[in-house]
Write an enzyme that holds these catalytic residues in place. Structure first.
Site, PDB file in Angstrom:
ATOM      1  N   HIS A 125       0.846  -1.014   0.137  1.00  0.00           N
ATOM      2  CA  HIS A 125       0.065  -0.236  -0.079  1.00  0.00           C
ATOM      3  C   HIS A 125       0.898   1.266   0.435  1.00  0.00           C
ATOM      4  CE1 HIS A 125      -3.376   2.665   1.643  1.00  0.00           C
ATOM      5  NE2 HIS A 125      -2.164   3.065   2.027  1.00  0.00           N
ATOM      6  N   GLU A 126       1.980   1.405   1.021  1.00  0.00           N
ATOM      7  CA  GLU A 126       2.778   2.285   1.215  1.00  0.00           C
ATOM      8  C   GLU A 126       3.651   2.517  -0.485  1.00  0.00           C
ATOM      9  OE1 GLU A 126       1.878   4.966   2.677  1.00  0.00           O
ATOM     10  OE2 GLU A 126       0.357   3.250   4.011  1.00  0.00           O
ATOM     11  N   HIS A 186       2.728   6.580  -6.878  1.00  0.00           N
ATOM     12  CA  HIS A 186       2.905   8.049  -7.640  1.00  0.00           C
ATOM     13  C   HIS A 186       3.663   9.037  -7.857  1.00  0.00           C
ATOM     14  CE1 HIS A 186      -1.001  10.637  -7.206  1.00  0.00           C
ATOM     15  NE2 HIS A 186      -1.245  10.441  -8.339  1.00  0.00           N
ATOM     16  N   HIS A 205       1.495   4.466  -2.705  1.00  0.00           N
ATOM     17  CA  HIS A 205       1.775   6.136  -3.047  1.00  0.00           C
ATOM     18  C   HIS A 205       2.800   6.547  -3.424  1.00  0.00           C
ATOM     19  CE1 HIS A 205      -1.710   6.871  -0.652  1.00  0.00           C
ATOM     20  NE2 HIS A 205      -1.472   6.129   0.330  1.00  0.00           N
TER      21      HIS A 205
HETATM   22 ZN   LIG Z   1      -2.636   5.682   2.336  1.00  0.00          ZN
END
Ligand SMILES: [Zn+2]
Length: 709
Positions: free
Chosen positions: A499-500, A506, A503
């Site tokens: 998940h991290e 991105h 990010h």
């Molecule tokens: Zn998040």
């Protein structure tokens, strides 16, 4: 005016070390301040090896002075206002301040100390005042307004048009159209709100750190796996206590709630965790919540909005409070019957095991759910963990990124770091071109907040045709290795890591023109798409085969186990969804209508009543440790996790239809979403990637909340 992004994902919590304080200072010579010079490091990364705490305040002050003179130059420019001399110039201003303050605030989250906290207390009002002075600068706003009103004739590209829109709105929303006493009041409210948020967080941290459950009788450890006992013994030793000790930090708290057969102690620990900030003592957060909610509402009214939620949601993909409430209500209707049925099943199962009551309590849920899961799927965390050695999972995330986007990660120990456990990588694209610096910081320390997050030390932008590449960081709190066992992640932790990392991608893959529109600078309910979509690769055999190998035998994870992971992924999904909806509804309740809250306990119970699957527990409260919405920037925004799940399930269903490593879909996702930051409206970007608007159906199917046709 550069933004300062400290971007948190999970819940927050902490205390103390002194890594930055070790340098020697020569009393005869005025020591130089490395934060005031050009960073003479690999890729101009923050020179953590030279930075000491005392450098921050002067550097922040100097950064503010530089930012002010850059803004003055815009205001006093004799030329007529233009997009370049006003909007772009403003986007570029405050570079020094942005770099120093992001270093400071990121450190305060990952490696703080009482001294650093004191610096943040001094700095926060200064940076708030600086931002306010800019956003309330009438002459500057007049120039921006002129450009904004002429926007139709400027023929701007989409990203430039977005920057202009964002800039104008950020002023209007920050009170630029206010005058006289309203303007003064607006400033006072903002200043007070920033103080309240800091104190809220500190209270949660203290409440988390000061608690210790001491166990001296071995029989009270019944049910706990060896690694948990070992860690508890270590904790006790560190604190100078006999026997074993458990804390409210996740790696200690979660296993205890999951495995301990001592129901009384589970209750004690649950109540301790769920009453943080709710003890009526010096760390109580109830008055802070009341004042925060009231001031947010007053501020929204000053700006002409119906409520804080209306104010916030104007700049969201969702668009309005009504839309969000409808969204939560729709999901509630799907999830509630499924959740009720699952809780019945869990109770019946517990009774079969000898549970003698008619009602499970909150401290029973994790304990029985884990056992039921094991029985249903013959799977538990301890069976999976040997396949998820931290180093392998990190390598796996890198390999998935390489297969999708052709990027590679190379460790570089020449890049200074703020703690010996932090690793720094250089990221390169397919052609070997440098893309970004990526830091990882994985283990809990007393000076680190709870939870996991991604943040940046420098954003991406193009200045004078130079593509300035970003410095991105992932910070987590994973189980630390012991002397005999490496760091083995639970499956939940594996998902958190991915998940991290999503990010981070991105940020890393950003190809935008302006700092204010690049990377993770997107509407809040869009920011979790790149992160949540990455979690999908953890439940695909084709991806797991890349990295999930037994840490002792190097055997790849067996197909049967993967099948079980997939089959069990929806286990108790009704309950999990209800929990998320409950937090989303609580958030909207605080920020929806006019609020003068009498009693925080009562208010919360009322707001979440219909989502309660287990009896409420007297003396506990979620709100008083709900840092997301009272200290973390998620106010009227908690729903965005679910919103993003709708997006990620829909987007991943597109990958699945073409193959999870489809180069074609990956390219479209990179070109239309990951590289675009907030350069256009998220719905526009999404439709360009997907060819259509997102549908909630793939999420409802994935979660088992509707039947697959
Ligand atoms: Zn998040």
């Amino acid at each position: 005016m550069k933004k300062i992004i400290v971007f948190t994902c999970l819940i927050i919590g902490m205390s103390v070390t002194h890594v930055l304080l070790s340098s020697y200072s020569d009393p005869l010579k005025e020591p130089e301040n490395p934060l005031l010079e050009k960073f003479n490091t690999v890729h101009e990364t923050v020179p953590f090896d030279k930075v000491r705490n005392e450098h921050f305040l002067p550097a922040i002050k100097e950064g503010i002075a530089q930012g002010r003179s850059e803004v003055d130059a815009i205001v006093n420019n004799p030329e007529a206002p233009s997009f370049a001399n006003t909007i772009v110039a403003l986007d570029r201003s405050g570079d020094r301040l942005s770099r120093v303050s992001s270093a400071l605030f990121n450190l305060n989250a990952a490696e703080t100390s009482p001294e650093l906290q004191q610096i943040v207390r001094e700095v926060s009002p200064l940076t708030t005042e600086y931002s306010n002075d800019i956003s309330l600068n009438e002459k500057l706003f007049a120039r921006i307004k002129t450009v904004y009103e002429n926007r139709k004739s400027l023929q701007l590209d989409a990203e430039s048009a977005m920057l202009l829109e964002k800039t104008y709105k950020s002023f209007a929303r920050n009170g630029a159209n206010l005058s006289g006493p309203d303007k003064d009041r607006f400033r006072a409210i903002n200043k007070r709100l920033s103080e309240l948020a800091i104190t809220f967080n500190e209270n949660v941290l203290e409440e988390t750190n000061h608690y210790l459950l001491e166990v001296t009788e071995e029989r009270d450890l019944a049910g706990l796996p060896d690694f948990v006992k070992e860690a508890a013994k270590l904790t006790a030793q560190e604190k100078g206590k006999p026997g074993w000790a458990f804390t409210l930090q996740a790696p200690s708290f979660m296993p205890f709630m999951t495995y301990s057969e001592n129901r009384e102690l589970r209750k004690v620990l649950f109540v301790a965790s769920s009453s943080r900030g709710f003890h009526g003592d010096k760390n109580d957060n109830q008055a802070i919540i009341k004042e925060t909610v009231k001031l947010r509402h007053e501020r929204a009214k000053l700006l002409g909005y119906e409520s804080h939620a209306h104010f916030v949601l104007e700049e969201r993909m969702a668009g309005s409070a009504e839309k969000v409430n409808g969204f939560l209500a729709e999901l509630f209707d799907y999830a509630k019957p499924v959740a009720d049925q699952q809780m019945q099943e869990l109770l019946a199962y517990a009774q079969k095991l000898g549970f003698a009551e008619n009602q499970l309590q909150r401290w029973d849920y994790g304990f029985y759910a884990e056992k039921l899961k094991k029985e249903k799927y013959a799977i538990d965390n301890e069976m999976l963990k040997p396949y998820f050695k931290l180093e392998n999972v990190v390598e796996g995330a890198f390999m998935v990124a390489q297969k999708l986007y052709g990027i590679t990660f190379k460790p570089n120990d020449q890049i200074p770091v703020y703690h010996p456990e932090v690793k720094a990588y250089e990221v390169f694209d397919e052609r070997g071109e440098f893309l970004a610096v990526f830091y990882t910081d994985f283990f809990p320390r007393p000076g680190k907040r709870n939870g996991a997050w991604a943040t940046s030390f420098r954003g991406q932008e193009v200045i004078n045709k130079t593509n300035v590449r970003p410095h991105i960081s992932n910070v987590c709190n994973f189980t630390r290795p012991t002397q005999t066992i490496p760091s083995l992640l639970t499956f939940g932790e594996v998902e958190t890591l991915f998940h991290e990392f999503g990010h981070a991608l991105h940020g890393i893959l950003s190809q935008c023109q302006y700092g204010s529109t690049s990377g993770m600078s997107v509407y809040w309910d869009f920011v979790e798409l790149p992160s949540q979509i990455m979690e999908n690769w953890c439940t695909e055999k084709e991806a797991l085969d890349l990295f999930a190998r037994h840490y002792l035998t190097n055997e790849p994870i067996p197909q049967a186990l993967v099948d079980k992971i997939i089959a069990s992924a929806n286990f108790m999904e009704g309950y999990v969804t209800m929990r998320q909806l409950s937090l989303g509804m609580l958030d909207m309740a605080y920020h929806g209508k006019v609020q003068d809250i009498d009693d925080i306990g009562q208010f919360e119970q009322q707001a979440v009543a219909k989502t309660n699957l287990l009896p409420a527990v007297a003396g506990t409260n979620v709100s008083t440790a709900f840092s997301h919405i009272f200290a973390g920037g998620y106010s009227a925004g908690y729903y965005s996790y679910k919103w993003a799940e709708v997006l990620d399930a829909d987007a991943f269903s597109y990958f699945k239809s073409k193959g999870i490593f489809s180069k074609e879909v990956a390219k479209s996702f990179r070109d239309n979403v990951l590289s675009k930051g907030g350069s256009e409206h998220p719905m526009t970007l999404y439709k360009r990637f997907r060819g259509q608007e997102p549908s909630p159906k793939p999420l409802l199917k994935r979660a088992g909340l509707i039947k697959v046709p």
